[in-house]
Design a protein around this motif. Sequence first.
Motif, PDB file in Angstrom:
ATOM      1  N   THR A  73       8.785  10.684   2.760  1.00  0.00           N
ATOM      2  CA  THR A  73       9.738  10.183   2.052  1.00  0.00           C
ATOM      3  C   THR A  73      10.748   8.961   2.672  1.00  0.00           C
ATOM      4  O   THR A  73      11.442   8.439   2.357  1.00  0.00           O
ATOM      5  N   GLY A  74      10.213   8.942   4.092  1.00  0.00           N
ATOM      6  CA  GLY A  74      11.025   7.893   4.952  1.00  0.00           C
ATOM      7  C   GLY A  74      12.251   8.544   5.618  1.00  0.00           C
ATOM      8  O   GLY A  74      12.712   8.038   6.485  1.00  0.00           O
ATOM      9  N   TYR A  75      12.196   9.974   5.756  1.00  0.00           N
ATOM     10  CA  TYR A  75      13.539  10.502   6.111  1.00  0.00           C
ATOM     11  C   TYR A  75      13.081  11.928   6.899  1.00  0.00           C
ATOM     12  O   TYR A  75      11.893  12.373   6.467  1.00  0.00           O
ATOM     13  N   SER A 101       6.489   5.394  16.291  1.00  0.00           N
ATOM     14  CA  SER A 101       7.672   4.540  16.984  1.00  0.00           C
ATOM     15  C   SER A 101       8.385   4.022  15.716  1.00  0.00           C
ATOM     16  O   SER A 101       9.334   3.162  16.083  1.00  0.00           O
ATOM     17  N   TRP A 102       8.133   4.438  14.482  1.00  0.00           N
ATOM     18  CA  TRP A 102       9.132   3.803  13.501  1.00  0.00           C
ATOM     19  C   TRP A 102      10.168   4.809  12.918  1.00  0.00           C
ATOM     20  O   TRP A 102      10.540   4.535  12.132  1.00  0.00           O
ATOM     21  N   TYR A 103      10.295   5.848  13.583  1.00  0.00           N
ATOM     22  CA  TYR A 103      11.478   6.761  13.258  1.00  0.00           C
ATOM     23  C   TYR A 103      12.439   6.843  14.182  1.00  0.00           C
ATOM     24  O   TYR A 103      12.216   6.742  15.355  1.00  0.00           O
ATOM     25  N   ALA A 104      13.581   7.138  13.896  1.00  0.00           N
ATOM     26  CA  ALA A 104      14.735   7.272  14.742  1.00  0.00           C
ATOM     27  C   ALA A 104      15.679   8.617  14.244  1.00  0.00           C
ATOM     28  O   ALA A 104      15.812   8.877  12.990  1.00  0.00           O
ATOM     29  N   ILE A 105      15.906   9.243  15.365  1.00  0.00           N
ATOM     30  CA  ILE A 105      16.826  10.400  15.035  1.00  0.00           C
ATOM     31  C   ILE A 105      18.461  10.010  15.083  1.00  0.00           C
ATOM     32  O   ILE A 105      18.750   9.327  15.808  1.00  0.00           O
ATOM     33  N   HIS A 123      12.993   6.418   8.624  1.00  0.00           N
ATOM     34  CA  HIS A 123      12.347   5.395   9.185  1.00  0.00           C
ATOM     35  C   HIS A 123      13.077   4.406   9.227  1.00  0.00           C
ATOM     36  O   HIS A 123      13.807   3.794   8.422  1.00  0.00           O
ATOM     37  N   ILE A 124      12.586   3.282  10.384  1.00  0.00           N
ATOM     38  CA  ILE A 124      13.132   2.243  10.737  1.00  0.00           C
ATOM     39  C   ILE A 124      12.462   0.937  10.236  1.00  0.00           C
ATOM     40  O   ILE A 124      12.995  -0.098  10.655  1.00  0.00           O
ATOM     41  N   ASN A 125      11.351   1.202   9.652  1.00  0.00           N
ATOM     42  CA  ASN A 125      10.405   0.023   8.931  1.00  0.00           C
ATOM     43  C   ASN A 125      10.768   0.158   7.564  1.00  0.00           C
ATOM     44  O   ASN A 125      10.836   1.389   6.993  1.00  0.00           O
ATOM     45  N   ASN A 126      10.555  -0.851   6.939  1.00  0.00           N
ATOM     46  CA  ASN A 126      10.545  -0.807   5.453  1.00  0.00           C
ATOM     47  C   ASN A 126       9.296  -0.085   4.806  1.00  0.00           C
ATOM     48  O   ASN A 126       9.626   0.541   3.638  1.00  0.00           O
ATOM     49  N   SER A 127       8.312  -0.121   5.285  1.00  0.00           N
ATOM     50  CA  SER A 127       7.078   0.533   4.709  1.00  0.00           C
ATOM     51  C   SER A 127       7.157   2.131   5.120  1.00  0.00           C
ATOM     52  O   SER A 127       7.754   2.443   6.070  1.00  0.00           O
ATOM     53  N   GLN A 128       6.919   2.680   4.176  1.00  0.00           N
ATOM     54  CA  GLN A 128       7.065   4.030   4.312  1.00  0.00           C
ATOM     55  C   GLN A 128       5.531   4.764   3.879  1.00  0.00           C
ATOM     56  O   GLN A 128       4.839   4.569   3.055  1.00  0.00           O
ATOM     57  N   SER A 129       4.971   5.483   5.033  1.00  0.00           N
ATOM     58  CA  SER A 129       3.634   6.052   5.106  1.00  0.00           C
ATOM     59  C   SER A 129       3.829   7.278   5.157  1.00  0.00           C
ATOM     60  O   SER A 129       4.625   7.976   5.690  1.00  0.00           O
ATOM     61  N   ASP A 130       2.747   8.049   4.517  1.00  0.00           N
ATOM     62  CA  ASP A 130       2.423   9.343   4.952  1.00  0.00           C
ATOM     63  C   ASP A 130       2.056   9.619   6.149  1.00  0.00           C
ATOM     64  O   ASP A 130       1.003   9.478   6.507  1.00  0.00           O
ATOM     65  N   GLU A 131       3.102  10.360   6.983  1.00  0.00           N
ATOM     66  CA  GLU A 131       2.487  10.878   8.313  1.00  0.00           C
ATOM     67  C   GLU A 131       3.477  11.956   8.759  1.00  0.00           C
ATOM     68  O   GLU A 131       4.745  12.379   8.186  1.00  0.00           O
TER      69      GLU A 131
END
Length: 144
Positions: A73-75, A101-105, A123-131
Amino acid sequence: MTEIELLLMEKLAAKETPADTDTMIVAEGNKLKKSTIAQLVTFLKEKLGINSLNSKLNGWKVENYKLEVNSSTGYIGVNKDISLSGYKPVCIANYWLYNTSWYAINKIWIDYATQKLSVAGRHINNSQSDEYVIIFVQILYVPV
């Protein structure tokens, strides 16, 4: 009864470091009594709960948690039970993200009433990927 000579405070010599055996004057109602620095320190340690805290710190422990979070979900949202029988969580000793490296707490905290660890991030990048984001957390505990 003998006469007591008036002594002004500013006339006294300063003592930079009091020794345990040094004496001080204390008032108990209308009566003056003497006490030592050691007696005062013992009283304060007990009154402030330092003695019980020191005895509890002897059995402290650190527990490691590995949290795998679906971040599609990006969160990042985690609400993990960290209760440990006979122990109380005191603080978060360390935490780090792994595998991204695309997420920030944004926030990490302990709810002491429910004994749960909560983590919020995004998520700190505009793309949201399943991960899956993996978060390692170390919690410091003291015996209850």
